[in-house]
Enzyme design. Structure first.
Site, mmCIF file in Angstrom:
data_model
loop_
_atom_site.group_PDB
_atom_site.id
_atom_site.type_symbol
_atom_site.label_atom_id
_atom_site.label_comp_id
_atom_site.label_asym_id
_atom_site.label_seq_id
_atom_site.Cartn_x
_atom_site.Cartn_y
_atom_site.Cartn_z
ATOM 1 N N GLU A 85 0.960 -1.211 -0.001
ATOM 2 C CA GLU A 85 -0.061 -0.004 0.196
ATOM 3 C C GLU A 85 0.997 1.204 -0.013
ATOM 4 O OE1 GLU A 85 -3.329 0.491 -0.062
ATOM 5 O OE2 GLU A 85 -3.665 -1.856 -0.237
ATOM 6 N N THR A 135 11.477 3.116 0.569
ATOM 7 C CA THR A 135 11.322 4.557 0.363
ATOM 8 C C THR A 135 12.195 5.327 1.037
ATOM 9 O OG1 THR A 135 9.663 6.393 0.637
ATOM 10 C CG2 THR A 135 9.263 4.264 1.918
ATOM 11 N N ASP A 136 12.601 6.802 0.696
ATOM 12 C CA ASP A 136 13.111 7.448 1.374
ATOM 13 C C ASP A 136 12.377 7.915 2.498
ATOM 14 O OD1 ASP A 136 11.271 9.099 0.131
ATOM 15 O OD2 ASP A 136 13.056 10.523 -0.521
ATOM 16 N N TYR A 161 2.118 5.054 6.554
ATOM 17 C CA TYR A 161 2.995 4.423 5.387
ATOM 18 C C TYR A 161 4.212 4.357 5.592
ATOM 19 C CZ TYR A 161 5.385 4.391 1.169
ATOM 20 O OH TYR A 161 6.195 4.104 -0.109
ATOM 21 N N LEU A 201 0.498 13.155 -6.552
ATOM 22 C CA LEU A 201 0.476 14.733 -6.974
ATOM 23 C C LEU A 201 0.661 14.870 -8.358
ATOM 24 C CD1 LEU A 201 0.805 17.466 -5.904
ATOM 25 C CD2 LEU A 201 3.441 17.101 -6.209
#
Ligand code: NAD
Ligand code: TYD
Length: 359
Positions: A85, A135-136, A161, A201
């Site tokens: 997710e 992820t960062d 997340y 975005l």
């Protein structure tokens, strides 16, 4: 063991780009295990219809029996784990699915991979790889003058997340340190490009700008993200898979820090240029600052020196060129766009934006 790789979440944004570019580069067989959540779209892989090198398996990474039998039957040489997710706003609205897939699902996959790998002969055991895509956002947030995230930056996740991805990274690390499973982890910055689900975005803003809808920028729009064209991320994953050192983590970034308001303005300008509306006001007039995301991280930046130094990877696409390609892709693929904007998608957009007060 054969030369196939098992990809999880390959019907999503990065996974489908990865499989499509893999077929053009390595060209060896791929098994794609995907649950097809709202973010999974088999149409992304339509170019592989009828390709004997591609096998789609509809299923859940939390299903230990399914994962175990798939590994035993297909005997892949590697697992590339994308399934997750992935949308921060959804993790704020409903965190539970994030814990289930990102933490529990990664655990199930690691556990089944360990059982499979333990049963391999010596040479195959040495060659096997488990590449965990992360992820960062696990590193938290930066101030304006802080150095970029490196592989030794302490974890400080701020959203559900990010916390769920951090949990999965810790499990991946532990399976290397405790069991010797040859795990590699990549921590990448924000991706953009074709096939990204239009809740994120860049595609959201492209489509809203094309349709003359308002462009909802959270807060003052000065939050900074580092942007990487998705094909560059896929190339980084390929080099880490082939030449990365098991047990190591690699930060992957685009050297393209941008404030959100600047990204949205650049999208407006590109849409004005590519789809001019004679006499109409510039699309920047559609920008609206709206109530911020709770806990919104201010800045992400990646120090990608390690992967450059050790593996020779660096991004090929500059942000301006990648954004132009992306805007064109969404303009030219309206059928794909219409297919993913289902009732459930429209419900999510209503839920996320209707109650956000304009600032
Ligand atoms: P995405 O949301 O577009 O796709 C996720 C895919 O995983 C979908 O195809 C979905 O159907 C599948 N999936 C979800 N739950 C599953 C389950 N339980 N079992 C099997 N499949 C399941 O995500 P994305 O943007 O392509 O991200 C892929 C990976 O890369 C994620 O792990 C994410 O954390 C990481 N990542 C993403 C970005 C980014 O900017 N998008 C940046 C860095 C890292
Ligand atoms: P997003 O694409 O959700 O990625 P992430 O939160 O994982 O970085 O958002 C990128 C940035 O854009 C983030 O700072 C939040 C902001 N944003 C908006 O301002 N408006 C929006 O409608 C969305 C979806 C995001």
């Amino acid at each position: 063991m054969n030369d196939a790789i098992l990809v999880t979440g390959g019907a999503g944004f990065i996974g489908s780009n990865f499989i499509l570019t893999w077929m053009k580069t390595a060209g060896t067989p791929v098994i794609n295990l995907d649950r097809l959540t709202y973010a999974g779209n088999p149409a992304n892989l339509a170019p592989l219809d009828g390709d004997a090198r591609y096998l789609f398996m509809h299923g859940d990474i939390c299903d230990a029996e399914l994962v175990g039998s798939l590994l035993r039957k297909e005997q892949p040489r590697a697992i590339v784990h994308f399934a997750a997710e992935s949308h921060v706003d959804r993790s704020i609205a409903s965190p539970e699915a994030f814990i289930r897939t990102n933490v529990q699902g990664t655990f199930v996959l690691l556990e089944q991979a360990r059982a499979y790998w333990t049963g391999l002969g010596d040479a195959n055991r040495a060659n096997f790889r488990f590449l965990h895509v992360s992820t960062d956002e696990v590193y938290g947030t930066l101030g304006p003058d802080d150095p970029a995230f490196s592989e030794t930056t302490p974890y400080a996740p701020n959203s559900p997340y990010a916390a769920s991805k951090a949990g999965s990274d810790h499990l991946a690390r532990a399976y290397f340190h405790t069991f010797g499973l040859p795990v590699l982890t990549t921590n990448c910055s924000n991706n953009y490009g074709p096939y990204q689900f239009p809740e994120k975005l860049i595609p959201l803003m492209i489509l809203n700008a094309l349709e003359g809808k308002s462009l909802p920028v959270y807060g003052d729009g000065k939050n900074v993200r580092d942007w990487l064209f998705v094909e560059d991320h896929c190339a980084a994953i390929r080099v880490v898979l082939e030449r990365g050192r098991p047990g190591e983590t690699y930060n992957v970034g685009g050297n393209s820090e941008r404030a959100n308001i600047d990204v949205v303005t650049a999208i407006c300008n590109l849409v004005d240029e590519i789809c001019p509306q004679p006499g109409a006001a510039p699309r920047t007039g559609l920008i609206r600052h709206v109530q911020d995301r709770p806990g919104h991280d201010r800045r992400y930046a990646i120090d990608a020196a390690k992967i450059a130094r050790e593996l020779g990877w660096k991004p090929a696409e500059a942000f301006a060129g990648g954004l132009r390609k992306t805007v064109r892709w969404y303009i030219e693929n309206s059928k794909w766009v219409n297919n993913v904007r289902t009732g459930a998608y429209r419900d999510w957009i209503a839920q996320n934006y209707a109650a956000r007060r304009q600032l």
